[in-house]
Motif scaffolding. Structure first.
Motif, PDB file in Angstrom:
ATOM      1  N   HIS A 155       0.828  -1.205   0.000  1.00  0.00           N
ATOM      2  CA  HIS A 155       0.000   0.000   0.000  1.00  0.00           C
ATOM      3  C   HIS A 155       0.864   1.258   0.000  1.00  0.00           C
ATOM      4  O   HIS A 155       0.601   2.212  -0.735  1.00  0.00           O
ATOM      5  CB  HIS A 155      -0.957  -0.010   1.205  1.00  0.00           C
ATOM      6  CG  HIS A 155      -1.995   1.058   1.141  1.00  0.00           C
ATOM      7  ND1 HIS A 155      -2.488   1.686   2.260  1.00  0.00           N
ATOM      8  CD2 HIS A 155      -2.619   1.629   0.081  1.00  0.00           C
ATOM      9  CE1 HIS A 155      -3.379   2.589   1.880  1.00  0.00           C
ATOM     10  NE2 HIS A 155      -3.479   2.575   0.571  1.00  0.00           N
ATOM     11  N   GLN A 201       2.263   1.758  -3.445  1.00  0.00           N
ATOM     12  CA  GLN A 201       1.224   2.269  -4.333  1.00  0.00           C
ATOM     13  C   GLN A 201       1.033   3.786  -4.143  1.00  0.00           C
ATOM     14  O   GLN A 201       0.966   4.533  -5.116  1.00  0.00           O
ATOM     15  CB  GLN A 201      -0.068   1.533  -3.993  1.00  0.00           C
ATOM     16  CG  GLN A 201      -1.175   1.670  -4.985  1.00  0.00           C
ATOM     17  CD  GLN A 201      -2.402   0.924  -4.467  1.00  0.00           C
ATOM     18  OE1 GLN A 201      -2.997   1.316  -3.459  1.00  0.00           O
ATOM     19  NE2 GLN A 201      -2.767  -0.156  -5.136  1.00  0.00           N
ATOM     20  N   LEU A 202       0.974   4.217  -2.893  1.00  0.00           N
ATOM     21  CA  LEU A 202       0.794   5.649  -2.624  1.00  0.00           C
ATOM     22  C   LEU A 202       1.990   6.454  -3.148  1.00  0.00           C
ATOM     23  O   LEU A 202       1.819   7.534  -3.732  1.00  0.00           O
ATOM     24  CB  LEU A 202       0.608   5.897  -1.124  1.00  0.00           C
ATOM     25  CG  LEU A 202      -0.702   5.402  -0.513  1.00  0.00           C
ATOM     26  CD1 LEU A 202      -0.719   5.612   0.998  1.00  0.00           C
ATOM     27  CD2 LEU A 202      -1.904   6.107  -1.141  1.00  0.00           C
ATOM     28  N   GLU A 232       3.997   5.624  -5.627  1.00  0.00           N
ATOM     29  CA  GLU A 232       3.977   5.635  -7.096  1.00  0.00           C
ATOM     30  C   GLU A 232       2.925   6.602  -7.634  1.00  0.00           C
ATOM     31  O   GLU A 232       3.149   7.287  -8.618  1.00  0.00           O
ATOM     32  CB  GLU A 232       3.712   4.215  -7.627  1.00  0.00           C
ATOM     33  CG  GLU A 232       4.968   3.350  -7.549  1.00  0.00           C
ATOM     34  CD  GLU A 232       4.720   1.866  -7.779  1.00  0.00           C
ATOM     35  OE1 GLU A 232       5.701   1.106  -7.781  1.00  0.00           O
ATOM     36  OE2 GLU A 232       3.533   1.467  -7.939  1.00  0.00           O
ATOM     37  N   ARG A 233       1.810   6.672  -6.952  1.00  0.00           N
ATOM     38  CA  ARG A 233       0.726   7.535  -7.441  1.00  0.00           C
ATOM     39  C   ARG A 233       0.930   9.007  -7.126  1.00  0.00           C
ATOM     40  O   ARG A 233       0.540   9.856  -7.903  1.00  0.00           O
ATOM     41  CB  ARG A 233      -0.598   7.117  -6.795  1.00  0.00           C
ATOM     42  CG  ARG A 233      -1.177   5.912  -7.439  1.00  0.00           C
ATOM     43  CD  ARG A 233      -2.655   5.793  -7.131  1.00  0.00           C
ATOM     44  NE  ARG A 233      -3.087   4.467  -7.525  1.00  0.00           N
ATOM     45  CZ  ARG A 233      -4.001   3.767  -6.898  1.00  0.00           C
ATOM     46  NH1 ARG A 233      -4.604   4.280  -5.853  1.00  0.00           N
ATOM     47  NH2 ARG A 233      -4.327   2.566  -7.315  1.00  0.00           N
ATOM     48  N   HIS A 234       1.500   9.282  -5.936  1.00  0.00           N
ATOM     49  CA  HIS A 234       1.436  10.672  -5.464  1.00  0.00           C
ATOM     50  C   HIS A 234       2.777  11.372  -5.282  1.00  0.00           C
ATOM     51  O   HIS A 234       2.825  12.598  -5.282  1.00  0.00           O
ATOM     52  CB  HIS A 234       0.677  10.731  -4.132  1.00  0.00           C
ATOM     53  CG  HIS A 234      -0.701  10.146  -4.209  1.00  0.00           C
ATOM     54  ND1 HIS A 234      -1.733  10.789  -4.822  1.00  0.00           N
ATOM     55  CD2 HIS A 234      -1.190   8.959  -3.771  1.00  0.00           C
ATOM     56  CE1 HIS A 234      -2.828  10.025  -4.755  1.00  0.00           C
ATOM     57  NE2 HIS A 234      -2.520   8.913  -4.123  1.00  0.00           N
ATOM     58  N   HIS A 283      12.108   6.084  -3.653  1.00  0.00           N
ATOM     59  CA  HIS A 283      11.173   7.143  -4.041  1.00  0.00           C
ATOM     60  C   HIS A 283      11.591   8.505  -3.515  1.00  0.00           C
ATOM     61  O   HIS A 283      10.749   9.376  -3.293  1.00  0.00           O
ATOM     62  CB  HIS A 283       9.752   6.789  -3.574  1.00  0.00           C
ATOM     63  CG  HIS A 283       9.188   5.603  -4.301  1.00  0.00           C
ATOM     64  ND1 HIS A 283       8.467   5.719  -5.458  1.00  0.00           N
ATOM     65  CD2 HIS A 283       9.293   4.278  -4.052  1.00  0.00           C
ATOM     66  CE1 HIS A 283       8.122   4.508  -5.882  1.00  0.00           C
ATOM     67  NE2 HIS A 283       8.613   3.613  -5.048  1.00  0.00           N
TER      68      HIS A 283
END
Ligand SMILES: *Cc1c(COP(=O)(O)O)cnc(C)c1O
Length: 386
Positions: free
Chosen positions: A166, A169-170, A172-174, A208
């Protein structure tokens, strides 16, 4: 006109009385109970002697003669208060020694001491993140981390507890839509006693372009090797002096530029009076004992594991063991029964934990004897709490 408004507006006492009634109906009303600490892990409450299984004094240092003596000597030499903020009256003679000791123990270049762990989180996070930044925080992280994130003005998103997929995912998206990104987690979760996956968090934060902060209020020194030697992986190691260290205060360990920046802009440091000398001295004495005494460091986890083994619970990873009973009222009743049996075990209810997961939270200390832990196990069995 004014009179009508005043007539219809409930006064403060009425409003709060209604609030209290609502809280009571939901078994969520709380009042601190008068409690007197005695020797070791004993306390007296409502005239009854109880063995305390709710304290965070993991190494039993609150009553240690050397820790007390250090505080007394500092009181005699430097007085009771510290006078003002450190940025006004400067560092006390022991401030720098304590900060050097903390940096040494956590393997960093520098450290900064705060008034408490709560104030440390507030100061660190709001000094390093701003409106264009992103804070990604574990869903079960401590309330002070959430308060700090709100204060910073940064965008706050929470990832499911210890769920690295999770978090990924956050990120990568934001991540790309923000300037800086801070990932924050408790190292040991204060109401569950489980540990954060620091290595995986570190890999994700590096991949990231983010910073990693751990709130180590319960962790440092108490979980064996599991949380040691993370200096290269964690950018910001926050902790408290109020729990395992047995005294009071909070701290951050990090690189020198980070510490210098935090010291010059953390508002909870700048606008609040410094810790008094007696607290600095006792923390220093306690840290020296923790560093030297391997047996003391191992004892809380060993007690917790004896407890979980005897009751068929998952093996304790830290000195904190929850027994989840679900219902708020049941948590209150079982805690009351434990008190009748001579044990202080505090029921933890929402909003400290998610709705429907009220629990008894046991914490173990080096100051507990094997006999006290055995008696506790027997009481939990007799009362059929599990
Ligand atoms: C207790 C705690 C704090 C606050 O520390 P204090 O020194 O008590 O203010 C912060 N974070 C976590 C995870 C805690 O358990």
């Amino acid at each position: 006109m004014t009179d009508t408004v005043l007539d219809t507006m409930p006064d403060l006492a009425t409003t709060t009385t209604e609030q209290i009634a609502d809280l009571k109906a939901a078994s969520r009303f709380r009042t601190p109970t008068d409690t007197t600490p005695k020797e070791g892990m004993e306390v007296v409450r409502r005239g009854k002697k109880l063995i305390n299984f709710s304290s965070n004094d993991y190494f039993g240092l609150t009553h240690h003669p050397k820790v007390i003596k250090a505080a007394q000597d500092a009181l005699d030499r430097y007085g009771v208060g510290s006078g003002a903020s450190r940025l006004v009256t400067g560092n006390l003679p022991l401030t720098t020694t304590l900060e050097e000791k903390l940096a040494d123990l956590r393997g960093t270049e520098a450290a900064c001491v705060f008034g408490s762990g709560y104030m440390a989180n507030l100061g660190i996070i709001s000094a390093l993140t701003y409106r264009n930044d992103l804070i990604l925080c574990d869903k079960l992280a401590h309330a002070s981390v959430l308060d700090a994130a709100r204060l910073s003005g940064a965008k706050l998103m929470r990832f499911r507890h210890n769920d690295m997929a999770h978090l990924k995912q956050l990120l990568e998206r934001h991540r790309d839509f923000f300037e800086n990104c801070l990932i924050v987690t408790d190292a040991v979760f204060s109401m569950d006693g489980d540990l954060a996956p620091i290595d995986a968090l570190s890999d994700l934060s590096k991949a990231h372009d983010s910073w990693l902060m751990t709130d180590d209020a319960h962790g440092w020194g108490t979980c064996g090797e599991a949380l040691d030697g993370k200096a290269g992986k964690v950018d910001l190691q926050m902790g408290t002096l109020s729990k395992a260290v047995g005294t009071y205060g909070g701290y951050l360990c990090a690189t020198k530029p980070v510490i210098d920046a935090v010291k010059s802009s953390a508002r909870s440091l700048i606008y609040s009076t410094a810790l008094p000398s007696s607290v600095l001295a006792s923390a220093l004495a306690a840290l020296r004992i923790i560093q030297r005494e391997d047996k003391r460091r191992a004892a809380p986890l060993a007690h917790a594991q004896a407890f979980t083994r005897a009751l068929g619970l998952p093996l304790a990873q830290s000195p904190i063991v929850p027994i989840i009973v679900g219902d708020n009222r049941r948590a209150l009743e079982t805690a009351h029964q434990m008190e009748q049996e001579g044990f202080l075990v505090v029921p933890i209810r929402p909003p400290s934990v998610p709705e429907g997961t009220a629990r008894l939270r046991f914490s173990f200390s080096a100051a507990h004897t094997d006999e006290q832990v055995e008696a506790l196990i027997a009481a939990v069995k007799t009362l059929a709490i599990i």
